[in-house]
Design a protein around this motif. Structure first.
Motif, PDB file in Angstrom:
ATOM      1  N   LYS A 174     -59.330  31.499  56.552  1.00 41.44           N
ATOM      2  CA  LYS A 174     -58.934  32.822  56.049  1.00 41.44           C
ATOM      3  C   LYS A 174     -58.357  32.769  54.639  1.00 41.44           C
ATOM      4  N   GLU A 175     -58.055  31.564  54.166  1.00 38.55           N
ATOM      5  CA  GLU A 175     -57.643  31.420  52.754  1.00 38.55           C
ATOM      6  C   GLU A 175     -58.862  31.227  51.836  1.00 38.55           C
ATOM      7  N   GLY A 176     -60.043  31.229  52.428  1.00 41.10           N
ATOM      8  CA  GLY A 176     -61.255  31.051  51.624  1.00 41.10           C
ATOM      9  C   GLY A 176     -61.608  29.594  51.378  1.00 41.10           C
ATOM     10  N   LYS A 196     -59.109  24.905  64.848  1.00 44.65           N
ATOM     11  CA  LYS A 196     -59.169  25.411  63.474  1.00 44.65           C
ATOM     12  C   LYS A 196     -60.174  26.565  63.434  1.00 44.65           C
ATOM     13  N   GLN A 197     -59.666  27.763  63.190  1.00 42.15           N
ATOM     14  CA  GLN A 197     -60.549  28.931  63.160  1.00 42.15           C
ATOM     15  C   GLN A 197     -61.097  29.188  61.763  1.00 42.15           C
ATOM     16  N   GLY A 198     -62.234  29.853  61.696  1.00 44.35           N
ATOM     17  CA  GLY A 198     -62.834  30.207  60.417  1.00 44.35           C
ATOM     18  C   GLY A 198     -64.201  30.809  60.669  1.00 44.35           C
ATOM     19  N   ILE A 199     -64.894  31.119  59.583  1.00 37.71           N
ATOM     20  CA  ILE A 199     -66.239  31.690  59.717  1.00 37.71           C
ATOM     21  C   ILE A 199     -67.264  30.594  59.448  1.00 37.71           C
ATOM     22  N   TYR A 239     -72.024  32.175  52.727  1.00 36.38           N
ATOM     23  CA  TYR A 239     -70.813  31.816  51.994  1.00 36.38           C
ATOM     24  C   TYR A 239     -70.383  32.964  51.080  1.00 36.38           C
ATOM     25  N   SER A 240     -71.343  33.527  50.335  1.00 37.07           N
ATOM     26  CA  SER A 240     -70.967  34.585  49.391  1.00 37.07           C
ATOM     27  C   SER A 240     -70.515  35.842  50.139  1.00 37.07           C
ATOM     28  N   GLU A 241     -71.075  36.085  51.329  1.00 40.50           N
ATOM     29  CA  GLU A 241     -70.612  37.242  52.113  1.00 40.50           C
ATOM     30  C   GLU A 241     -69.160  37.064  52.559  1.00 40.50           C
ATOM     31  N   VAL A 242     -68.799  35.835  52.850  1.00 38.98           N
ATOM     32  CA  VAL A 242     -67.425  35.578  53.313  1.00 38.98           C
ATOM     33  C   VAL A 242     -66.427  35.665  52.171  1.00 38.98           C
TER      34      VAL A 242
END
Lengths: 244, 192
Positions: A174-176, A196-199, A239-242
């Protein structure tokens, strides 16, 4: 004279058979569409691949692709549809279910994860894949992991050391920030049950069914082959969408 | 003490057509052997080097546990088969099964169901509990009932590598085949 009659007959019969086939296949497509529109039978549907089963040869063989997509992935879709049937989860997108995964039944976790993960997997593969990502993602990988080679090594290690069945991921937290993680079975980084969560923007399936027919116990060989079919355009798009 | 890969009590093609020679060559010759090799590497120079395999399983965790338990589980799995296997158990084991599950057929269905529904990699076990009764337990990955204080009696490996070359996604067919090669003499002795 006789010969021409025979030829004419053959031509007519061929037309007739082709016509029947066309009608039948059109009917099948329509039935398929109706199911989608009505949403009665299938809330979730097995996505078509954007390439043939044989397209990723020799890195991933056609037989593995066919069983993996038409049997394993299809079973996750079917079991997911039964698991959510008649519940509030029928209306909920998978991403939203994953956010509160710990509160939902384990059948939804296993099969919802199975459906989502495989859908992502097929998209990040391509017969025209391999190489390195484009500038922005490559720069960010290099600044995060030191070099593309170092990133590759860490990702391979996450995939090779996942004990039992599971997945290795490249995620954006969430910090990118980019991270490499791995999850057991059909869990994924969108679920609230993981460390560890993320997209996820890239994932490799390391269930044995993903590679056993071709590589057997040699999981590292399969992981090496995976790099030849990574669809970096798709990974970059995600990646760019996130980050934007 | 170096851990060794035990010899199979039958030839590589002895379980055909239920488990193919090719599967045994990989499963025993590669997977089982690799767990043995990795365990030896991991315990080299450590206190575990002097322990028995069962003691290592009880006391270790992480990679040492995974490899030690997988060595033990596979040996136990191979020993439970025979080319003349199948049929039903007899004597005390059959009596205990009928007492707990009503009939052998019901037990077989329950055990098969456990093996089919174990999600991911792992093992289905028949165990003897400290009070002498039987139970069916599902264990993920390398986990082994010894660490719960139960005595393992029979096991079915449902890691995909155990059946993928022969049955692919059709795990239930592998489990049907499993019953045709069970060596009940061995299983009965474990129960005694």
């Amino acid at each position: 004279m006789k010969k021409s009659i025979i030829i004419t007959t053959i031509i007519l019969v061929t037309f007739l058979i082709t016509g029947i086939h066309l009608l039948e296949s059109k009917q099948n497509i329509n039935e398929h569409k109706n199911n989608r529109v009505m949403g009665q039978k299938d809330i979730h549907i097995l996505p078509d691949l954007e390439y043939d089963y044989a397209a990723l040869e020799p890195h991933i063989d056609a037989r593995t692709m066919e069983i993996h997509h038409s049997k394993h992935h299809q079973a996750y879709v079917n079991n997911l549809n039964s698991a959510i049937k008649g519940t509030e989860l029928e209306e909920m997108p998978l991403e939203k279910i994953f956010k509160n995964m710990s509160k939902h039944p384990v059948g939804v976790r296993n099969n919802g994860g199975g459906h989502y993960n495989h859908t992502l997997f097929w998209k990040v593969l391509s017969p025209n894949g391999g190489g390195k990502p484009g500038k922005k993602l490559l720069n960010d990988i290099e600044s995060r992991f030191g070099s593309f080679e170092e990133f590759r090594k860490e990702f391979n290690s996450a995939a090779a050391t996942r004990f039992g069945s599971g997945w290795a991921w490249l995620i954006v937290d969430k910090e990118g920030q980019l991270h490499i993680t791995s999850t057991p079975n059909q869990d994924n980084p969108l679920m609230d049950v993981v460390d560890k969560q993320g997209i996820p923007i890239l994932g490799i399936d390391v269930w044995e069914h993903a590679y056993y027919l071709k590589y057997q116990n040699r999981r590292p060989d399969y992981i090496e082959a995976f790099w030849n079919v990574i669809n970096w355009n798709e990974v970059e798009k995600r990646y760019s969408e996130v980050i934007n | 003490m170096e851990i060794k890969l035990p010899k199979l009590p039958y030839s590589h093609d002895a379980l055909e057509p239920y488990i193919s020679q090719k599967t045994i060559e990989f499963h025993y010759g590669k997977h089982h052997q690799t767990y043995v090799n990795k365990l030896n590497e991991l315990i080299k120079g450590s206190a575990f080097e002097k322990e028995s395999l069962e003691e290592i399983i009880k006391k270790s965790e992480g990679a040492i546990f995974n490899n030690a338990a997988q060595v033990w589980n596979h040996t136990f799995y191979w020993e439970g088969f025979s080319t003349d296997g199948g049929g039903k158990p007899s004597g005390d084991l059959l009596a205990a099964i009928e007492k707990k599950y009503g009939s052998f057929e019901q037990f077989r269905d329950d055990f098969s169901q456990a093996a089919i529904t174990l999600f991911g990699s792992g093992w289905a076990w028949l165990v003897k509990k400290p009070d002498g009764t039987l139970d069916i337990v599902k264990k993920s990955n390398a986990e082994n009932p010894i660490t719960d204080g139960d005595k393992p009696i029979m096991t079915c490996d449902v890691w995909e590598h155990a059946y993928y070359l022969d049955y692919q996604n059709r795990r239930p067919e592998y489990i049907d085949a499993f019953w045709k090669i069970i060596n009940w003499d061995v299983i009965e002795k474990r129960f005694e």
